[in-house]
Scaffold this active site. Structure first.
Site, PDB file in Angstrom:
ATOM      1  N   SER A  64     -12.735 -22.901  81.998  1.00 56.80           N
ATOM      2  CA  SER A  64     -12.374 -23.606  80.758  1.00 56.80           C
ATOM      3  C   SER A  64     -12.098 -22.688  79.574  1.00 56.80           C
ATOM      4  O   SER A  64     -11.682 -23.172  78.522  1.00 56.80           O
ATOM      5  CB  SER A  64     -13.469 -24.605  80.382  1.00 56.80           C
ATOM      6  N   LYS A  67      -8.756 -23.109  78.318  1.00 57.03           N
ATOM      7  CA  LYS A  67      -8.432 -24.239  77.429  1.00 57.03           C
ATOM      8  C   LYS A  67      -8.162 -23.764  76.001  1.00 57.03           C
ATOM      9  O   LYS A  67      -7.405 -24.380  75.257  1.00 57.03           O
ATOM     10  CB  LYS A  67      -9.569 -25.278  77.439  1.00 57.03           C
ATOM     11  N   TYR A 192      -2.985 -26.821  85.644  1.00 51.13           N
ATOM     12  CA  TYR A 192      -4.365 -26.788  85.114  1.00 51.13           C
ATOM     13  C   TYR A 192      -5.283 -25.976  86.048  1.00 51.13           C
ATOM     14  O   TYR A 192      -6.023 -25.099  85.600  1.00 51.13           O
ATOM     15  CB  TYR A 192      -4.871 -28.232  84.946  1.00 51.13           C
ATOM     16  N   TYR A 244     -18.941 -28.120  74.918  1.00 55.99           N
ATOM     17  CA  TYR A 244     -19.064 -29.537  75.284  1.00 55.99           C
ATOM     18  C   TYR A 244     -20.222 -30.186  74.528  1.00 55.99           C
ATOM     19  O   TYR A 244     -20.372 -29.984  73.342  1.00 55.99           O
ATOM     20  CB  TYR A 244     -19.233 -29.709  76.821  1.00 55.99           C
ATOM     21  N   VAL A 262     -17.014 -22.767  83.726  1.00 52.23           N
ATOM     22  CA  VAL A 262     -18.004 -22.896  84.803  1.00 52.23           C
ATOM     23  C   VAL A 262     -17.998 -21.707  85.766  1.00 52.23           C
ATOM     24  O   VAL A 262     -18.814 -21.654  86.683  1.00 52.23           O
ATOM     25  CB  VAL A 262     -17.859 -24.234  85.595  1.00 52.23           C
TER      26      VAL A 262
HETATM   27  N1  GLN Z   1     -11.863 -26.025  86.528  1.00 48.11           N
HETATM   28  C1  GLN Z   1     -13.007 -26.663  85.989  1.00 48.11           C
HETATM   29  C2  GLN Z   1     -12.870 -28.165  86.097  1.00 48.11           C
HETATM   30  O1  GLN Z   1     -11.810 -28.654  85.947  1.00 48.11           O
HETATM   31  C3  GLN Z   1     -13.181 -26.264  84.575  1.00 48.11           C
HETATM   32  C4  GLN Z   1     -14.399 -26.871  83.906  1.00 48.11           C
HETATM   33  C5  GLN Z   1     -15.203 -25.911  83.089  1.00 48.11           C
HETATM   34  O2  GLN Z   1     -15.032 -24.698  83.106  1.00 48.11           O
HETATM   35  N2  GLN Z   1     -16.137 -26.452  82.358  1.00 48.11           N
HETATM   36  O3  GLN Z   1     -13.798 -28.891  86.326  1.00 48.11           O
END
Ligand code: GLN
Length: 308
Positions: A64, A67, A192, A244, A262
Site C-alpha cells: 500500500s 497508494k 493495482y 488506516y 502489508v
Molecule cells: N495488496 C494489498 C491488498 O490489496 C495491499 C494492502 C496493504 O498493504 N494494506 O490487500
C-alpha cells in the site's frame, strides 16, 4: 552531536523484540513466507544523503505504499474538486479492505485514497489511454521518486495477490455498479496488484519519502517532480489516513505523515528534514508493521520529528 548512524543501529537492536509480537500477512500466501524477524531502517536527508541499519538491503513488496504514488499522480492529472467528487479524503475507522462504507456512507465514494477501494478508484482516474499506460505512469513516478530505475514487479507476489484478491474484486465491482469506476475491473485490478507488488528496499522508500519531505522536489537534481500543493495534500492525507484505522494512534506515537504496506514497510516523512523507511514484516492487527512502528516512535522522539 547525535550520530544518526549510531542511533539507527541502536533502534534496530532495541526493537527486535517486537518482531516476535506480530504476524506476517497471511491472506496473501506469498507474503506469509516472509521472515518476521527482519528489521531494517533507512533515512534520507533533503540533500539525498542516506543512512541505513539492520536489514535495510532486503527487498520487499511495497504494497500500500504504492497508494501514495497513485494519489500523487491522480492529483497531478485531475483538479482536487473533480477528484473529491469521486474519492473523499476522510479517515476511516475500518480496515484497509473494508467494503461496508462503500454501501452505507459517503454516497458510495471511497472514504480516502489510502485504503484499497480509494486506491483502486484513484488508479482508474490517472491519465492514460489504456490501463497499461496508467500503470506505466505510476510505476515511472515510483522509480523517479526512489531514484532507482531498476525496480521491478515481484512476479510471485503479483500472481499470489491476483489468485487470492477476491476482496479487492468485490470492492471494484461494487464501485463499478455505482458508477465510481468506469473501466474494466480485471484489467484495473491487474494494475493495482502489480503496483502493490513492486519490490524495493528501505533506501528506495526513504528516497521516495525524501521527495515528499522536499515538497515534490528531487533532492538529487532540484527538479520539481510534482506540485507543492500536491505534496501538501498527500502529506495531510497520509497523516490522517495513511495507517488506516491506526492513523490516530500513529499521529500520537510518531507524529509524522506515514504510509504502511502489508509487506511490512512503512514510509514516513519529516517535512524539510528526512525521508524515512522501515521494514518489519510482522504486522499488528490493523496491518501495520509492529516493530517498524516502534522504531519510528523512538526515532521521532530522539530527533524531535513530531510535527504537532
Ligand atoms: N495488496 C494489498 C491488498 O490489496 C495491499 C494492502 C496493504 O498493504 N494494506 O490487500
Amino acid at each position: 552531536m547525535l550520530d544518526l548512524q549510531e542511533l539507527l543501529d541502536r533502534l534496530v537492536l532495541e526493537n527486535r523484540f517486537w518482531c516476535h509480537q506480530g504476524k506476517t500477512a497471511a491472506y496473501i500466501p506469498e507474503l506469509s513466507k516472509q521472515d518476521p524477524a527482519l528489521l531494517g531502517i533507512s533515512a534520507c536527508d533533503i540533500h539525498g544523503r542516506i543512512w541505513n541499519a539492520g536489514d535495510w538491503q532486503k527487498p520487499f513488496t511495497i504494497q500500500s505504499i504504492s497508494k501514495v504514488v497513485s494519489f500523487i499522480c491522480v492529483l497531478q492529472d485531475n483538479s482536487f474538486d473533480a477528484l473529491t467528487s469521486k474519492i473523499s479524503v476522510a479517515p476511516s475507522s475500518d480496515g484497509f479492505n473494508s467494503i461496508v462504507n462503500l454501501e452505507t456512507k459517503n454516497e458510495h465514494r471511497p472514504l480516502n485514497p489510502m485504503i484499497n477501494s480509494g486506491a483502486i478508484a484513484a488508479i482508474s482516474l490517472v491519465r492514460g489511454a489504456t490501463l497499461e499506460e496508467k500503470f506505466q505512469r505510476i510505476f515511472s513516478m515510483i522509480k523517479i521518486m526512489a531514484h532507482n530505475d531498476d525496480l521491478l514487479v515481484n512476479q510471485a507476489v503479483y500472481l499470489s495477490e491476483k489468485r487470492t484478491g477476491d476482496r479487492n474484486r468485490a470492492l471494484a465491482y461494487f464501485m463499478k455498479s455505482t458508477g465510481g469506476i468506469d473501466v474494466e475491473v480485471d484489467e484495473l485490478l491487474d494494475v493495482y496488484f502489480r503496483l502493490c507488488s513492486v519490490e524495493a528496499a528501505c533506501p528506495d522508500i526513504a528516497r521516495m519519502a525524501a521527495v515528499l519531505a522536499c515538497d515534490g522536489k528531487s533532492p538529487w537534481t532540484g527538479a520539481s517532480l510534482f506540485a507543492i500543493k500536491t505534496a501538501r495534500i498527500v502529506k495531510a492525507v497520509m497523516t490522517t489516513c495513511g495507517m488506516y484505522d491506526g492513523s490516530g494512534e500513529f499521529a500520537v506515537d510518531v507524529g509524522m505523515p506515514g504510509k504502511s504496506g502489508v509487506g511490512g514497510g512503512i514510509m514516513a516523512v519529516s517535512p524539510r528534514r528526512l525521508g524515512i523507511a522501515v521494514l518489519g514484516p510482522a504486522l499488528d492487527q490493523k496491518g501495520n508493521s509492529l516493530a517498524g512502528w516502534k522504531m519510528l516512535q523512538r526515532l521521532s522522539g530522539e530527533l524531535d520529528l513530531q510535527i504537532f
